[in-house]
Design an enzyme around this catalytic site. Sequence first.
Site, PDB file in Angstrom:
ATOM      1  N   ARG A  14      44.215  20.441  25.682  1.00 22.25           N
ATOM      2  CA  ARG A  14      44.784  19.411  24.805  1.00 22.25           C
ATOM      3  C   ARG A  14      46.244  19.179  25.195  1.00 22.25           C
ATOM      4  O   ARG A  14      46.803  19.927  25.985  1.00 22.25           O
ATOM      5  CB  ARG A  14      44.762  19.910  23.362  1.00 22.25           C
ATOM      6  CG  ARG A  14      45.570  21.195  23.219  1.00 22.25           C
ATOM      7  CD  ARG A  14      45.825  21.628  21.786  1.00 22.25           C
ATOM      8  NE  ARG A  14      46.806  22.696  21.734  1.00 22.25           N
ATOM      9  CZ  ARG A  14      46.538  23.997  21.879  1.00 22.25           C
ATOM     10  NH1 ARG A  14      45.300  24.390  22.094  1.00 22.25           N
ATOM     11  NH2 ARG A  14      47.508  24.888  21.831  1.00 22.25           N
TER      12      ARG A  14
ATOM     13  N   HIS B  33      51.699  35.256  17.163  1.00 22.85           N
ATOM     14  CA  HIS B  33      51.013  34.251  17.957  1.00 22.85           C
ATOM     15  C   HIS B  33      51.373  32.828  17.553  1.00 22.85           C
ATOM     16  O   HIS B  33      50.660  31.877  17.870  1.00 22.85           O
ATOM     17  CB  HIS B  33      49.493  34.470  17.937  1.00 22.85           C
ATOM     18  CG  HIS B  33      49.135  35.852  18.378  1.00 22.85           C
ATOM     19  ND1 HIS B  33      49.373  36.303  19.655  1.00 22.85           N
ATOM     20  CD2 HIS B  33      48.632  36.916  17.711  1.00 22.85           C
ATOM     21  CE1 HIS B  33      48.999  37.556  19.756  1.00 22.85           C
ATOM     22  NE2 HIS B  33      48.556  37.965  18.590  1.00 22.85           N
TER      23      HIS B  33
ATOM     24  N   GLU C 108      40.006  43.821  28.851  1.00 22.98           N
ATOM     25  CA  GLU C 108      40.926  43.596  29.967  1.00 22.98           C
ATOM     26  C   GLU C 108      41.909  44.752  30.043  1.00 22.98           C
ATOM     27  O   GLU C 108      42.176  45.403  29.028  1.00 22.98           O
ATOM     28  CB  GLU C 108      41.774  42.326  29.724  1.00 22.98           C
ATOM     29  CG  GLU C 108      41.057  41.017  29.865  1.00 22.98           C
ATOM     30  CD  GLU C 108      41.976  39.836  29.572  1.00 22.98           C
ATOM     31  OE1 GLU C 108      43.170  40.044  29.279  1.00 22.98           O
ATOM     32  OE2 GLU C 108      41.490  38.708  29.625  1.00 22.98           O
TER      33      GLU C 108
ATOM     34  N   LYS D  36      36.377  32.393  26.411  1.00 22.97           N
ATOM     35  CA  LYS D  36      37.440  33.055  27.171  1.00 22.97           C
ATOM     36  C   LYS D  36      36.888  33.754  28.403  1.00 22.97           C
ATOM     37  O   LYS D  36      37.549  33.793  29.438  1.00 22.97           O
ATOM     38  CB  LYS D  36      38.203  34.031  26.271  1.00 22.97           C
ATOM     39  CG  LYS D  36      38.834  33.372  25.029  1.00 22.97           C
ATOM     40  CD  LYS D  36      39.684  32.154  25.366  1.00 22.97           C
ATOM     41  CE  LYS D  36      39.740  31.165  24.213  1.00 22.97           C
ATOM     42  NZ  LYS D  36      40.240  29.841  24.579  1.00 22.97           N
TER      43      LYS D  36
HETATM   44  C1  MV4 Z   1      47.024  39.946  26.532  1.00 25.94           C
HETATM   45  C2  MV4 Z   1      48.243  40.650  26.411  1.00 25.94           C
HETATM   46  C3  MV4 Z   1      48.402  41.744  27.234  1.00 25.94           C
HETATM   47  N1  MV4 Z   1      47.431  42.123  28.093  1.00 25.94           N
HETATM   48  N2  MV4 Z   1      46.095  40.346  27.403  1.00 25.94           N
HETATM   49  C4  MV4 Z   1      47.662  37.086  22.794  1.00 25.94           C
HETATM   50  C5  MV4 Z   1      46.869  35.906  22.347  1.00 25.94           C
HETATM   51  C6  MV4 Z   1      45.897  35.597  23.407  1.00 25.94           C
HETATM   52  N3  MV4 Z   1      45.996  34.225  23.786  1.00 25.94           N
HETATM   53  C7  MV4 Z   1      46.207  36.525  24.536  1.00 25.94           C
HETATM   54  N4  MV4 Z   1      47.260  37.393  24.104  1.00 25.94           N
HETATM   55  C8  MV4 Z   1      47.652  38.461  24.851  1.00 25.94           C
HETATM   56  N5  MV4 Z   1      46.762  38.884  25.779  1.00 25.94           N
HETATM   57  C9  MV4 Z   1      46.300  41.414  28.140  1.00 25.94           C
HETATM   58  N6  MV4 Z   1      45.337  41.816  28.996  1.00 25.94           N
HETATM   59  C10 MV4 Z   1      49.182  40.198  25.496  1.00 25.94           C
HETATM   60  C11 MV4 Z   1      48.885  39.117  24.702  1.00 25.94           C
HETATM   61  C12 MV4 Z   1      49.900  38.731  23.770  1.00 25.94           C
HETATM   62  C13 MV4 Z   1      50.522  37.490  23.826  1.00 25.94           C
HETATM   63  C14 MV4 Z   1      50.180  36.528  24.764  1.00 25.94           C
HETATM   64  C15 MV4 Z   1      50.795  35.310  24.798  1.00 25.94           C
HETATM   65  C16 MV4 Z   1      51.794  35.028  23.885  1.00 25.94           C
HETATM   66  C17 MV4 Z   1      52.140  35.933  22.949  1.00 25.94           C
HETATM   67  C18 MV4 Z   1      51.524  37.177  22.891  1.00 25.94           C
HETATM   68  C19 MV4 Z   1      51.897  38.102  21.931  1.00 25.94           C
HETATM   69  C20 MV4 Z   1      51.288  39.308  21.874  1.00 25.94           C
HETATM   70  C21 MV4 Z   1      50.276  39.629  22.784  1.00 25.94           C
END
Ligand code: MV4
Length: 518
Positions: free
Chosen positions: A305, A246, A211, A127
């Site tokens: 993918r 998620h 972050e 990441k």
């Molecule tokens: C975040 C965020 C808020 N701020 N990063 C969740 C899984 C991972 N792929 C990244 N995710 C998140 N990263 C920052 N800096 C909120 C999430 C997040 C989220 C992102 C995408 C889809 C659903 C989510 C549900 C909760 C939190």
Amino acid sequence: MPNTSRYNRTRVFQKVLVANRGEIALRVIRTLREMGITSVAVYSDADRASLHVRKADEAAHLGPSPSSESYLRIDKIIAAAQRHGAQAIHPGYGFLSENADFAQACEDAGIVFIGPSARSIRLMGSKTGARQVAKDGGAPIVPGTEQGLTSPDEALEFARSAGFPVMLKAVAGGGGKGMRRVDREEDLRSLFESASSEAARSFGDGRVYVEKLIENARHIEIQVFGDHHGNMVHLGERECSVQRRHQKVIEESPSPLAARIPGLRERMGEAAIKAARAAGYFNAGTVEFLADNDGNFYFLEMNTRLQVEHPVTEMVTGLDLVRMQLDVAAGGVLPIRQEDVVLRGAAIECRIYAEDPANNFFPSPGRISQLAEPSGPGVRLDSGVFEGWTVPMEYDPMLAKLITWAGNREHAIDRMVRALGEYHVGGIRANLALFPMILNSPGFRAGDLDTGFLDRFLKSGIDFHPSPPDGHAEIAVLVCGAAILGCSLLSAGNNPTSQRVSGTSSNWLTIGRAEALR
Ligand code: MV4
């Protein structure tokens, strides 16, 4: 003879092995059939009688039911491809689809991996590496560190300068594992330790980075597609904010936000292409962003993918992404340029899971004793099940994806509600009853979505449509259902009074509860 194919393929596959199961294996097999390519299915003990095995031209047994002994065995899958004379392998999603070692093993065996290079997969699998690549390519990223941290002090230093809240994330992460929200300085050390140990347990890599936290954002992703000749296009966006733990539940294209913010799609599309280009990307890929209602967006990660939700993009673009994957992997030139990509109408997808929404989404494998499937105008069902089949407990409980298309979002939602009404799964629990409640909620209808939407919906139901629109009395019943469902999730069945929020009871829930108690 001159090559008159518009794809200008340098090689053609006669036979392709599909290294997956369920609905996605069937999805790929269908396109192979259309292209006149022989398909080879693979299967575990639990999948002997599965649909993908029946529908493929040939099939290879891999081993016992656990994925670790079947669908995750690189050696067995390569051996099966060689035994059957397949020139290429389609990995589907999940399993080995984002495993750089698998892509490399295919290449080493002289088999084409239908996807990006092992190098691109590896770059985007880290990441922090992905953030670096996206940033260098010129895509906006969330403010944070591009390196793993060696101590909580480094996270503290960033948090002090950027301000709380911040998000700790696993370098090897994905799917929310090893991720911690930090609101206060005094919590940082212990959350750093728990994020790191969860990451070590889940990925064998305890490295963590930090972050700035983006509050109440939408999850919007861009489908990109590249060929091996330097051509790359984006195929618009998918709104994937309706998710729980998620796990995406509803996806759609276009995003309702794109209609409100002129130029957003173009800006996100260009940023996605920049990130993908910087990784030397080819074949199908998805660039994930967090986006806010002001049109700010930040690169999150890249999925290397074909995704579960690719059908909504296919419906609005009229393209077959699997066919394009095969053409590009065979050396073909992308059949479209950016100006040829037009999003027409709107498409929505509901993921049908064998789980019980009235019982905290508890998985519900077992025998499907009855099955009625929807069809009709604008309906697409990508399903991997049939009546009489037993859903194995070893794998992901997704049974099918129901996708509807219509000229606009409102009609696509109406069509989805109609199609869901034709859908019946008997013998096991499925999450079918959940969708009409979400789809008919004013928040969803208005397109007011963010990643907290579904949790709020399941918890309250109170905020949702006190006065249903004229002539839609049945919506009131669904609203009650949402409130009851929400309370049953909160109380976990311990508090019988809290289940009666509105004084009415919902029939499906009563039936569901009775069956759950059998
Ligand atoms: C975040 C965020 C808020 N701020 N990063 C969740 C899984 C991972 N792929 C990244 N995710 C998140 N990263 C920052 N800096 C909120 C999430 C997040 C989220 C992102 C995408 C889809 C659903 C989510 C549900 C909760 C939190």
